[in-house]
Write a protein that holds these residues in place. Structure first.
Motif, PDB file in Angstrom:
ATOM      1  N   PRO A 226      41.468  39.326  50.362  1.00  0.00           N
ATOM      2  CA  PRO A 226      42.412  39.296  49.240  1.00  0.00           C
ATOM      3  C   PRO A 226      42.296  38.032  48.398  1.00  0.00           C
ATOM      4  N   ASP A 227      41.876  36.911  48.996  1.00  0.00           N
ATOM      5  CA  ASP A 227      41.695  35.698  48.191  1.00  0.00           C
ATOM      6  C   ASP A 227      40.586  35.904  47.165  1.00  0.00           C
ATOM      7  N   GLY A 228      39.470  36.476  47.616  1.00  0.00           N
ATOM      8  CA  GLY A 228      38.379  36.760  46.700  1.00  0.00           C
ATOM      9  C   GLY A 228      38.781  37.761  45.631  1.00  0.00           C
ATOM     10  N   ALA A 229      39.529  38.786  46.044  1.00  0.00           N
ATOM     11  CA  ALA A 229      39.960  39.808  45.086  1.00  0.00           C
ATOM     12  C   ALA A 229      40.817  39.203  43.988  1.00  0.00           C
ATOM     13  N   SER A 230      41.579  38.166  44.310  1.00  0.00           N
ATOM     14  CA  SER A 230      42.441  37.543  43.308  1.00  0.00           C
ATOM     15  C   SER A 230      41.637  36.779  42.264  1.00  0.00           C
ATOM     16  N   LEU A 231      40.381  36.463  42.562  1.00  0.00           N
ATOM     17  CA  LEU A 231      39.554  35.682  41.645  1.00  0.00           C
ATOM     18  C   LEU A 231      38.588  36.532  40.825  1.00  0.00           C
ATOM     19  N   HIS A 232      38.364  37.779  41.218  1.00  0.00           N
ATOM     20  CA  HIS A 232      37.510  38.667  40.408  1.00  0.00           C
ATOM     21  C   HIS A 232      38.429  39.410  39.452  1.00  0.00           C
ATOM     22  N   VAL A 233      38.329  39.122  38.159  1.00  0.00           N
ATOM     23  CA  VAL A 233      39.379  39.531  37.224  1.00  0.00           C
ATOM     24  C   VAL A 233      38.843  40.399  36.084  1.00  0.00           C
ATOM     25  N   THR A 234      38.086  41.424  36.404  1.00  0.00           N
ATOM     26  CA  THR A 234      37.660  42.381  35.377  1.00  0.00           C
ATOM     27  C   THR A 234      38.079  43.786  35.817  1.00  0.00           C
ATOM     28  N   PRO A 235      39.366  44.116  35.688  1.00  0.00           N
ATOM     29  CA  PRO A 235      39.840  45.401  36.215  1.00  0.00           C
ATOM     30  C   PRO A 235      39.333  46.616  35.465  1.00  0.00           C
ATOM     31  N   ALA A 236      38.985  46.480  34.162  1.00  0.00           N
ATOM     32  CA  ALA A 236      38.533  47.639  33.389  1.00  0.00           C
ATOM     33  C   ALA A 236      37.375  47.226  32.491  1.00  0.00           C
ATOM     34  N   PRO A 237      36.227  46.922  33.052  1.00  0.00           N
ATOM     35  CA  PRO A 237      35.115  46.434  32.223  1.00  0.00           C
ATOM     36  C   PRO A 237      34.557  47.525  31.322  1.00  0.00           C
ATOM     37  N   ARG A 238      34.305  47.174  30.069  1.00  0.00           N
ATOM     38  CA  ARG A 238      33.693  48.114  29.128  1.00  0.00           C
ATOM     39  C   ARG A 238      32.183  47.934  29.067  1.00  0.00           C
ATOM     40  N   SER A 239      31.700  46.807  29.582  1.00  0.00           N
ATOM     41  CA  SER A 239      30.273  46.515  29.549  1.00  0.00           C
ATOM     42  C   SER A 239      29.960  45.572  30.698  1.00  0.00           C
ATOM     43  N   LEU A 240      28.671  45.390  30.968  1.00  0.00           N
ATOM     44  CA  LEU A 240      28.274  44.418  31.981  1.00  0.00           C
ATOM     45  C   LEU A 240      28.698  43.010  31.587  1.00  0.00           C
ATOM     46  N   PHE A 241      28.727  42.723  30.297  1.00  0.00           N
ATOM     47  CA  PHE A 241      29.179  41.410  29.853  1.00  0.00           C
ATOM     48  C   PHE A 241      30.651  41.204  30.209  1.00  0.00           C
ATOM     49  N   ASP A 242      31.491  42.205  29.953  1.00  0.00           N
ATOM     50  CA  ASP A 242      32.906  42.115  30.353  1.00  0.00           C
ATOM     51  C   ASP A 242      33.025  41.880  31.854  1.00  0.00           C
ATOM     52  N   TYR A 243      32.257  42.647  32.599  1.00  0.00           N
ATOM     53  CA  TYR A 243      32.289  42.550  34.065  1.00  0.00           C
ATOM     54  C   TYR A 243      31.983  41.128  34.512  1.00  0.00           C
ATOM     55  N   HIS A 244      30.984  40.497  33.905  1.00  0.00           N
ATOM     56  CA  HIS A 244      30.580  39.171  34.346  1.00  0.00           C
ATOM     57  C   HIS A 244      31.493  38.060  33.834  1.00  0.00           C
ATOM     58  N   LEU A 245      32.235  38.292  32.765  1.00  0.00           N
ATOM     59  CA  LEU A 245      33.143  37.256  32.271  1.00  0.00           C
ATOM     60  C   LEU A 245      34.218  36.914  33.302  1.00  0.00           C
ATOM     61  N   GLY A 246      34.579  37.857  34.145  1.00  0.00           N
ATOM     62  CA  GLY A 246      35.578  37.601  35.185  1.00  0.00           C
ATOM     63  C   GLY A 246      35.007  37.670  36.576  1.00  0.00           C
ATOM     64  N   PHE A 247      33.698  37.416  36.700  1.00  0.00           N
ATOM     65  CA  PHE A 247      32.994  37.661  37.966  1.00  0.00           C
ATOM     66  C   PHE A 247      33.330  36.618  39.027  1.00  0.00           C
ATOM     67  N   PHE A 248      33.473  37.096  40.262  1.00  0.00           N
ATOM     68  CA  PHE A 248      33.525  36.205  41.429  1.00  0.00           C
ATOM     69  C   PHE A 248      33.004  36.930  42.659  1.00  0.00           C
ATOM     70  N   ARG A 249      32.131  36.260  43.375  1.00  0.00           N
ATOM     71  CA  ARG A 249      31.660  36.719  44.683  1.00  0.00           C
ATOM     72  C   ARG A 249      31.475  35.453  45.521  1.00  0.00           C
ATOM     73  N   PRO A 250      32.162  35.345  46.651  1.00  0.00           N
ATOM     74  CA  PRO A 250      32.130  34.085  47.404  1.00  0.00           C
ATOM     75  C   PRO A 250      30.741  33.734  47.914  1.00  0.00           C
ATOM     76  N   ALA A 251      30.579  32.453  48.208  1.00  0.00           N
ATOM     77  CA  ALA A 251      29.388  32.015  48.931  1.00  0.00           C
ATOM     78  C   ALA A 251      29.330  32.719  50.275  1.00  0.00           C
ATOM     79  N   GLY A 252      28.109  32.907  50.793  1.00  0.00           N
ATOM     80  CA  GLY A 252      27.918  33.664  52.027  1.00  0.00           C
ATOM     81  C   GLY A 252      28.828  33.274  53.172  1.00  0.00           C
ATOM     82  N   PRO A 253      28.992  31.975  53.474  1.00  0.00           N
ATOM     83  CA  PRO A 253      29.855  31.596  54.600  1.00  0.00           C
ATOM     84  C   PRO A 253      31.321  31.957  54.410  1.00  0.00           C
TER      85      PRO A 253
END
Length: 382
Positions: free
Chosen positions: A66-93
């Motif tokens: 849920p912490d990671g989910a709170s930081l990825h903020v593109t709920p309705a992307p219209r394009s890949l650019f929109d998707y990446h403007l709010g992108f978050f994926r944690p470091a592997g560890p």
């Protein structure tokens, strides 16, 4: 069932009390939001179809991170650019499923300990973890084979016009029990990309094996591309992948130059976005070397296409997360990164002829595949 590092609750929704259990996990990767929608649709399906509860209890982990989910903020992307403007994926560890493959047991995050604790309690004959890709096709990864799964998986994908990613780079070199259904290789077989620090065989996916269970990872795309569904031989796979490796190096270098230029202003920062961006950039030298010096694990056009997408994602994601860090700190550097994210997102979509997969199709395909896996794996368990 526990709490995240930031204190957010981890909720488990259970249907039924049968000893034979299926555990379905959503939200292991913050940037793959479809799984949460699928999980709720699955819970409704299990309630409505009594035969799915015949001797089986179903357990749904609503969001593993849920912490990671709170930081990825593109709920309705219209394009890949929109998707990446709010992108978050944690470091592997910091990823709940992958942490055991890169951290010692005494340093595992609480989300990982909660997940393995539920597996210990339920002893599921099947764990399904719902994943997704930004652009590509659908595929399944299995820690043990599930005979009979390939046919309903392929039928569902065809009916919903979702390409099957037959040469997924995530499963490079793995045996296949059918198109897009990959079975993890035996422990003695080395990984296709030796430099990558994580190994699926040390992840939480294998924890169910303690109880003679198995894990199925069901991937579905947000945008589809038929380029990853072409099993024809590539005329020169090694040369093509070499070009992709060199592009990966060039793109990562552009992002690293921006980062190097602002490091003095980031001296007191160590947030999850910055850690993740740095972690991704640190992977590039080894990954590029793997691609340049290791024979292709697969010689099909589909595999080369999948590697192409993989090599685009790593620097693009690092640039997107670093952009978010720099807003309000260094607007000139942020503008430079935004231009990279825009250019690379558009090039990604154009190269792969991206087409949006309606959310209801993403959810339906994942749901069908989970149900098919549960029914076929039950035959194996019995």
């Amino acid at each position: 069932m526990g709490a995240s590092r930031a204190g957010r609750p981890l909720h488990l929704l259970s249907v039924g009390r049968a000893r034979r259990a299926v555990l379905v996990v959503a939200g292991a990767h913050a940037n793959e939001p479809t799984g949460s929608c699928t999980l709720l649709a699955l819970a409704r399906r299990v309630l409505e179809q009594r035969e799915l509860r015949d001797g089986i209890s179903w357990h749904f982990l609503l969001c593993a991170d849920p912490d990671g989910a709170s930081l990825h903020v593109t709920p309705a992307p219209r394009s890949l650019f929109d998707y990446h403007l709010g992108f978050f994926r944690p470091a592997g560890p910091e990823q709940p499923e992958w942490a055991p493959s890169v951290l010692p047991p005494d340093r595992l995050p609480p989300e990982t300990r909660a997940l393995t604790g539920v597996i210990d309690e339920l002893r599921p004959y099947l764990q399904v973890t719902l994943h997704g890709t930004d652009l590509g096709g659908s595929w399944v990864q299995l820690t043990r084979d599930v005979p009979g799964l390939a046919e309903p998986f392929a039928k569902s994908a065809a009916e919903l016009h979702i390409p099957v990613e037959t040469g997924a780079s995530d499963a490079a070199g793995w045996p296949a029990s059918g198109p897009g259904v990959h079975v993890m290789p035996a422990p003695g077989i080395g990984p296709a990309y030796p430099s990558l620090p994580d190994d699926a065989r040390h992840s939480t996916w294998y924890h169910a094996h303690r109880y003679d269970g198995l894990t199925a990872v069901v991937e579905v795309p947000m945008w589809a591309s038929d380029l990853v569904d072409d099993p024809a031989p590539h005329p020169a796979p090694a040369a093509a992948i070499g070009l992709l490796a060199r592009r990966l190096q060039r793109d990562a270098l552009e992002v690293s130059r921006v980062l190097d230029g602002v490091l003095p202003r980031l001296a007191d920062l160590d947030g999850p976005l910055l850690r993740a961006a740095r972690w991704g950039l640190d992977l590039v030298p080894g990954l590029a070397s793997d691609l340049l010096h290791t024979p292709p694990a697969d010689r099909t056009r589909a595999y080369v296409g999948s590697v192409d997408a993989f090599a685009r994602r790593v620097p693009l994601r690092a640039a997107a997360m670093l952009l978010r860090v720099l807003r309000g700190i260094d607007e000139a550097a942020a503008q430079q990164l935004e231009e990279l994210v825009s250019t690379w997102s558009d090039a990604f979509a154009e190269r792969f002829r991206a087409r949006w997969v309606p959310l209801e199709h993403q959810v339906e395909h994942q749901s069908r595949t989970v149900v098919a896996a549960a029914l076929h794996a039950r035959e194996r368990a019995s």
